[in-house]
Motif scaffolding. Structure first.
Motif, short mmCIF file in Angstrom:
data_model
loop_
_atom_site.label_atom_id
_atom_site.label_comp_id
_atom_site.label_asym_id
_atom_site.label_seq_id
_atom_site.Cartn_x
_atom_site.Cartn_y
_atom_site.Cartn_z
N LYS A 115 0.88 -1.18 0.00
CA LYS A 115 0.00 0.00 0.00
C LYS A 115 0.91 1.22 0.00
O LYS A 115 2.10 1.12 0.37
CB LYS A 115 -0.93 -0.01 1.21
CG LYS A 115 -0.25 -0.09 2.56
CD LYS A 115 -1.26 -0.27 3.68
CE LYS A 115 -0.54 -0.47 5.00
NZ LYS A 115 -1.47 -0.79 6.10
N THR A 148 -5.94 -0.54 7.39
CA THR A 148 -6.98 -0.47 6.36
C THR A 148 -7.30 -1.84 5.77
O THR A 148 -6.45 -2.70 5.65
CB THR A 148 -6.53 0.45 5.22
OG1 THR A 148 -7.47 0.32 4.16
CG2 THR A 148 -5.16 0.06 4.69
N ASP A 186 -8.68 -1.84 2.82
CA ASP A 186 -8.78 -1.53 1.38
C ASP A 186 -7.96 -2.43 0.48
O ASP A 186 -8.33 -2.67 -0.66
CB ASP A 186 -8.35 -0.06 1.13
CG ASP A 186 -9.47 0.92 1.51
OD1 ASP A 186 -9.18 1.97 2.06
OD2 ASP A 186 -10.65 0.56 1.25
N GLU A 231 -5.42 3.35 -6.99
CA GLU A 231 -5.27 4.50 -6.10
C GLU A 231 -4.31 5.54 -6.70
O GLU A 231 -4.51 6.75 -6.54
CB GLU A 231 -4.80 4.05 -4.71
CG GLU A 231 -4.76 5.21 -3.72
CD GLU A 231 -4.76 4.82 -2.24
OE1 GLU A 231 -4.84 3.62 -1.89
OE2 GLU A 231 -4.65 5.75 -1.42
N GLU A 239 -8.04 7.52 -4.80
CA GLU A 239 -8.64 6.82 -3.65
C GLU A 239 -8.71 5.34 -4.01
O GLU A 239 -8.62 4.96 -5.17
CB GLU A 239 -10.03 7.38 -3.35
CG GLU A 239 -10.98 7.23 -4.53
CD GLU A 239 -12.29 8.01 -4.32
OE1 GLU A 239 -12.26 9.07 -3.66
OE2 GLU A 239 -13.31 7.52 -4.81
N ALA A 240 -8.86 4.50 -2.99
CA ALA A 240 -8.86 3.05 -3.22
C ALA A 240 -10.18 2.62 -3.86
O ALA A 240 -11.22 3.26 -3.64
CB ALA A 240 -8.64 2.33 -1.89
N GLU A 262 -13.06 1.70 -1.35
CA GLU A 262 -13.13 2.55 -0.15
C GLU A 262 -14.59 2.79 0.24
O GLU A 262 -15.41 3.18 -0.60
CB GLU A 262 -12.45 3.88 -0.46
CG GLU A 262 -11.84 4.56 0.77
CD GLU A 262 -10.79 5.60 0.37
OE1 GLU A 262 -9.75 5.23 -0.18
OE2 GLU A 262 -11.07 6.78 0.59
N ASP A 263 -14.87 2.49 1.51
CA ASP A 263 -16.25 2.66 1.99
C ASP A 263 -16.22 2.45 3.51
O ASP A 263 -15.15 2.43 4.10
CB ASP A 263 -17.14 1.59 1.30
CG ASP A 263 -18.58 2.05 1.17
OD1 ASP A 263 -19.16 1.94 0.09
OD2 ASP A 263 -19.09 2.57 2.20
N THR A 285 -16.83 -2.06 2.59
CA THR A 285 -15.56 -2.35 1.90
C THR A 285 -15.39 -3.85 1.74
O THR A 285 -15.09 -4.36 0.66
CB THR A 285 -14.37 -1.76 2.69
OG1 THR A 285 -14.50 -0.34 2.72
CG2 THR A 285 -13.04 -2.12 2.04
#
Ligand SMILES: COc1cccc(-c2nc(Nc3cc(C)[nH]n3)cc3ccccc23)c1
Length: 281
Positions: A133, A167, A169, A200, A205-206, A209-210, A215
């Motif tokens: 990441k 994360t 994600d 990303e 953004e990923a 993403e949520d 997610t």
């Protein structure tokens, strides 16, 4: 080689990570510049991450690739463990990403080519990173990227259950859905994360993403939409990486020769290209 603290002149603090602080340092006898990561044994014990740190040291000290941050050595005193790491002059990639909001496609393609080269090297040694990441990538003086933080990497296969933190994600579907744990530990998990990283880089953004619950659901179903401003070739590569079935993901060799990557990457040196007006390597 035995290292000890007296061998180093400690410079400015560069920042602090989850379990340690990082300082610029210079080895006195050679004037070699490095980054010294200081970990407090007490904090590691509390965080139950001593084994992870031991694994990080064992794995990273045996790696030598231009897009992987070098671990030159380590030593400890009664209270602390010191990692002697390569110094990446331009700091954390995710700060550059936040500042730029998203990367132009030529730059993103160069970064993805460098990541593919590094992952090919890692997988060739049956090591998978498992935590790809932006936060775990540093940028060298010439703009080349360097994967760091091998805290989550393992030699495949591995049957340690890992309590995930941070994360969601970047988690692949096979680590979200229960059952068939042997998939957990195939190198294909890094291919999924490479797809999330590419998305990303290009979108800012990923893809999934949520809220945490949503997610996980969106990852498990592979539900994401690539915005219109992303080129058709880039979209094609994202779709070939973000494949629910690990076996269906495009192999790294094919990532390196995908049209989108080739179009933006000059032949030859993969680990760095001068982007800011420098001569092409
Ligand atoms: C949380 O922010 C952190 C934490 C740790 C290091 C930096 C940082 N690091 C490096 N280089 C490094 C770090 C390592 C282990 N090798 N090379 C360079 C920077 C430049 C500007 C700001 C920050 C920097 C930030």
């Amino acid at each position: 080689k035995q290292f000890h603290l007296g061998m180093f002149e400690i410079g400015k603090p560069l920042g602090k990570g989850k379990f340690g602080r990082v300082y610029l340092a210079r080895e006195r006898s050679t004037n070699f510049i490095c980054a010294l990561k200081v970990l407090h044994k007490s904090e590691l014990q509390q965080g139950k991450v001593e084994k992870q740190v031991r694994r990080e040291i064992e794995i990273q000290s045996n790696l030598a690739h231009p897009n992987i941050l070098r671990l030159y050595g380590h030593f400890h005193d009664t209270k602390r463990i010191f990692l002697i790491l390569e110094y990446a002059g331009k700091g954390e990639l995710y700060k550059h990403l936040r500042k730029a909001q998203r990367f132009p496609e030529p730059l993103a393609a160069q970064y993805i080519a460098q990541m593919a080269s590094a992952l090919k090297y890692l997988h060739g040694k049956h090591v998978m990173h498992r935590d790809i990441k932006p936060e775990n990538i540093l940028v060298g003086l010439h703009g080349e990227i360097k994967i760091s933080d091998f805290g989550w990497s393992v030699h495949a296969p591995n049957n340690r259950r890992n309590t995930m933190c941070g994360t969601l994600d970047y988690l692949p579907p096979e680590m979200i859905k229960p059952g068939r744990e042997e998939n957990w530990y195939s190198e294909k998990v890094d291919l999924w994360s490479l797809g999330v990283l590419m998305f990303e880089f290009l979108v800012g953004e990923a893809p999934f993403e949520d809220t945490p619950v949503m997610t996980q659901r969106r990852i498990a179903r592979g539900e994401m939409t690539v915005p219109g401003f992303v080129s058709a070739e880039a979209r094609d590569l994202i779709k070939r990486l973000l494949v629910l079935d690990p076996a269906g993901r495009i192999p790294l060799e094919e990532v390196e020769r995908h049209g989108w990557v080739l179009r933006h990457c000059v032949k030859g040196e993969r680990h760095f290209q001068r982007t800011s007006g420098g001569k092409e390597s």
